[in-house]
Motif scaffolding. Structure first.
Motif, PDB file in Angstrom:
ATOM      1  N   PHE A  27       4.033   3.951  -4.219  1.00  0.00           N
ATOM      2  CA  PHE A  27       4.515   2.701  -4.810  1.00  0.00           C
ATOM      3  C   PHE A  27       3.559   1.541  -4.590  1.00  0.00           C
ATOM      4  O   PHE A  27       3.716   0.491  -5.175  1.00  0.00           O
ATOM      5  CB  PHE A  27       5.864   2.302  -4.211  1.00  0.00           C
ATOM      6  CG  PHE A  27       6.941   3.320  -4.411  1.00  0.00           C
ATOM      7  CD1 PHE A  27       7.424   3.586  -5.670  1.00  0.00           C
ATOM      8  CD2 PHE A  27       7.466   4.014  -3.333  1.00  0.00           C
ATOM      9  CE1 PHE A  27       8.428   4.520  -5.860  1.00  0.00           C
ATOM     10  CE2 PHE A  27       8.464   4.948  -3.521  1.00  0.00           C
ATOM     11  CZ  PHE A  27       8.936   5.201  -4.783  1.00  0.00           C
ATOM     12  N   GLY A  28       2.590   1.702  -3.702  1.00  0.00           N
ATOM     13  CA  GLY A  28       1.721   0.602  -3.330  1.00  0.00           C
ATOM     14  C   GLY A  28       0.802   0.151  -4.444  1.00  0.00           C
ATOM     15  O   GLY A  28       0.410   0.928  -5.313  1.00  0.00           O
ATOM     16  N   LEU A  29       0.434  -1.121  -4.383  1.00  0.00           N
ATOM     17  CA  LEU A  29      -0.527  -1.652  -5.334  1.00  0.00           C
ATOM     18  C   LEU A  29      -1.941  -1.222  -4.969  1.00  0.00           C
ATOM     19  O   LEU A  29      -2.834  -1.248  -5.797  1.00  0.00           O
ATOM     20  CB  LEU A  29      -0.439  -3.173  -5.385  1.00  0.00           C
ATOM     21  CG  LEU A  29       0.887  -3.713  -5.910  1.00  0.00           C
ATOM     22  CD1 LEU A  29       0.915  -5.225  -5.814  1.00  0.00           C
ATOM     23  CD2 LEU A  29       1.106  -3.263  -7.338  1.00  0.00           C
ATOM     24  N   LEU A  69     -16.606  -7.874   3.006  1.00  0.00           N
ATOM     25  CA  LEU A  69     -17.425  -7.739   4.207  1.00  0.00           C
ATOM     26  C   LEU A  69     -16.648  -6.965   5.248  1.00  0.00           C
ATOM     27  O   LEU A  69     -15.551  -7.352   5.629  1.00  0.00           O
ATOM     28  CB  LEU A  69     -17.802  -9.119   4.748  1.00  0.00           C
ATOM     29  CG  LEU A  69     -18.661  -9.989   3.834  1.00  0.00           C
ATOM     30  CD1 LEU A  69     -18.867 -11.357   4.458  1.00  0.00           C
ATOM     31  CD2 LEU A  69     -19.989  -9.317   3.559  1.00  0.00           C
ATOM     32  N   ARG A  70     -17.229  -5.878   5.707  1.00  0.00           N
ATOM     33  CA  ARG A  70     -16.582  -5.044   6.717  1.00  0.00           C
ATOM     34  C   ARG A  70     -17.622  -4.552   7.694  1.00  0.00           C
ATOM     35  O   ARG A  70     -18.775  -4.328   7.346  1.00  0.00           O
ATOM     36  CB  ARG A  70     -15.915  -3.841   6.069  1.00  0.00           C
ATOM     37  CG  ARG A  70     -14.732  -4.179   5.220  1.00  0.00           C
ATOM     38  CD  ARG A  70     -13.981  -2.899   4.849  1.00  0.00           C
ATOM     39  NE  ARG A  70     -12.771  -3.216   4.173  1.00  0.00           N
ATOM     40  CZ  ARG A  70     -12.579  -3.053   2.873  1.00  0.00           C
ATOM     41  NH1 ARG A  70     -13.512  -2.570   2.118  1.00  0.00           N
ATOM     42  NH2 ARG A  70     -11.428  -3.367   2.320  1.00  0.00           N
ATOM     43  N   GLY A  71     -17.184  -4.350   8.931  1.00  0.00           N
ATOM     44  CA  GLY A  71     -18.024  -3.710   9.934  1.00  0.00           C
ATOM     45  C   GLY A  71     -19.342  -4.411  10.168  1.00  0.00           C
ATOM     46  O   GLY A  71     -19.394  -5.617  10.394  1.00  0.00           O
ATOM     47  N   SER A 125      -8.615   0.044   0.804  1.00  0.00           N
ATOM     48  CA  SER A 125      -8.892   0.068  -0.634  1.00  0.00           C
ATOM     49  C   SER A 125      -9.398  -1.289  -1.102  1.00  0.00           C
ATOM     50  O   SER A 125      -8.754  -2.306  -0.868  1.00  0.00           O
ATOM     51  CB  SER A 125      -7.633   0.421  -1.417  1.00  0.00           C
ATOM     52  OG  SER A 125      -7.197   1.704  -1.086  1.00  0.00           O
ATOM     53  N   PRO A 126     -10.538  -1.320  -1.779  1.00  0.00           N
ATOM     54  CA  PRO A 126     -11.080  -2.606  -2.216  1.00  0.00           C
ATOM     55  C   PRO A 126     -10.447  -3.137  -3.504  1.00  0.00           C
ATOM     56  O   PRO A 126     -10.596  -4.309  -3.813  1.00  0.00           O
ATOM     57  CB  PRO A 126     -12.561  -2.307  -2.431  1.00  0.00           C
ATOM     58  CG  PRO A 126     -12.599  -0.859  -2.782  1.00  0.00           C
ATOM     59  CD  PRO A 126     -11.461  -0.222  -2.027  1.00  0.00           C
ATOM     60  N   VAL A 127      -9.762  -2.292  -4.275  1.00  0.00           N
ATOM     61  CA  VAL A 127      -9.199  -2.749  -5.543  1.00  0.00           C
ATOM     62  C   VAL A 127      -7.739  -2.327  -5.695  1.00  0.00           C
ATOM     63  O   VAL A 127      -7.295  -1.344  -5.124  1.00  0.00           O
ATOM     64  CB  VAL A 127      -9.996  -2.213  -6.755  1.00  0.00           C
ATOM     65  CG1 VAL A 127     -11.400  -2.775  -6.758  1.00  0.00           C
ATOM     66  CG2 VAL A 127     -10.048  -0.715  -6.768  1.00  0.00           C
ATOM     67  N   ARG A 179       0.836  -1.206   0.000  1.00  0.00           N
ATOM     68  CA  ARG A 179       0.000   0.000   0.000  1.00  0.00           C
ATOM     69  C   ARG A 179       0.864   1.246   0.000  1.00  0.00           C
ATOM     70  O   ARG A 179       2.039   1.205   0.356  1.00  0.00           O
ATOM     71  CB  ARG A 179      -0.929   0.006   1.202  1.00  0.00           C
ATOM     72  CG  ARG A 179      -0.180   0.001   2.525  1.00  0.00           C
ATOM     73  CD  ARG A 179      -1.115   0.031   3.706  1.00  0.00           C
ATOM     74  NE  ARG A 179      -0.433  -0.267   4.928  1.00  0.00           N
ATOM     75  CZ  ARG A 179       0.388   0.554   5.576  1.00  0.00           C
ATOM     76  NH1 ARG A 179       0.631   1.749   5.099  1.00  0.00           N
ATOM     77  NH2 ARG A 179       0.977   0.195   6.680  1.00  0.00           N
ATOM     78  N   ASP A 180       0.277   2.357  -0.406  1.00  0.00           N
ATOM     79  CA  ASP A 180       0.984   3.634  -0.366  1.00  0.00           C
ATOM     80  C   ASP A 180       1.376   3.947   1.073  1.00  0.00           C
ATOM     81  O   ASP A 180       0.730   3.492   2.021  1.00  0.00           O
ATOM     82  CB  ASP A 180       0.093   4.758  -0.912  1.00  0.00           C
ATOM     83  CG  ASP A 180      -0.175   4.623  -2.396  1.00  0.00           C
ATOM     84  OD1 ASP A 180       0.499   3.809  -3.055  1.00  0.00           O
ATOM     85  OD2 ASP A 180      -1.067   5.331  -2.887  1.00  0.00           O
ATOM     86  N   ALA A 181       2.427   4.706   1.247  1.00  0.00           N
ATOM     87  CA  ALA A 181       2.918   4.987   2.591  1.00  0.00           C
ATOM     88  C   ALA A 181       3.316   6.451   2.729  1.00  0.00           C
ATOM     89  O   ALA A 181       3.615   7.127   1.744  1.00  0.00           O
ATOM     90  CB  ALA A 181       4.123   4.093   2.892  1.00  0.00           C
TER      91      ALA A 181
END
Length: 97
Positions: free
Chosen positions: A48-50, A72-74, A56-58, A37-39
């Protein structure tokens, strides 16, 4: 542009094609992509993150027409949580009897 999606795509594509050869030294046994992931490091955003973040779902790099599966969240997981509780209780009762 260093932080563009095209640059990320090109870099990641070449990373996947890399055969691990280095030249002049022993080749590595393993290689890890820098980040999933981005940082934010030292006050500077790195792209650089994917994925942009843990939520992020995608992936940033996806085939045309790709649709992400529903995550599924929360509160949407309440039914799943109850299913596991009842399944666990049922297994416990079976083990006791």
């Amino acid at each position: 542009d260093f932080s563009s999606l095209d640059t990320l795509h090109l870099f990641y594509e070449n990373f996947l094609k890399w055969d691990f050869s280095v030249g002049g030294v022993r080749d590595p046994d393993f290689a890890f992509y820098f980040t999933l992931r981005d940082a934010l490091n030292f006050g500077k955003q790195e792209y650089f993150g994917l994925i942009a973040s843990c939520n992020s779902p995608v992936c940033k790099i996806a085939s045309a027409g790709f649709t992400s599966p529903v995550a599924l969240r929360g509160s949407s997981m309440n039914g799943l949580r109850l299913t596991f509780i009842f399944s666990g209780l049922a297994l416990l009762l079976i083990a006791i009897c």
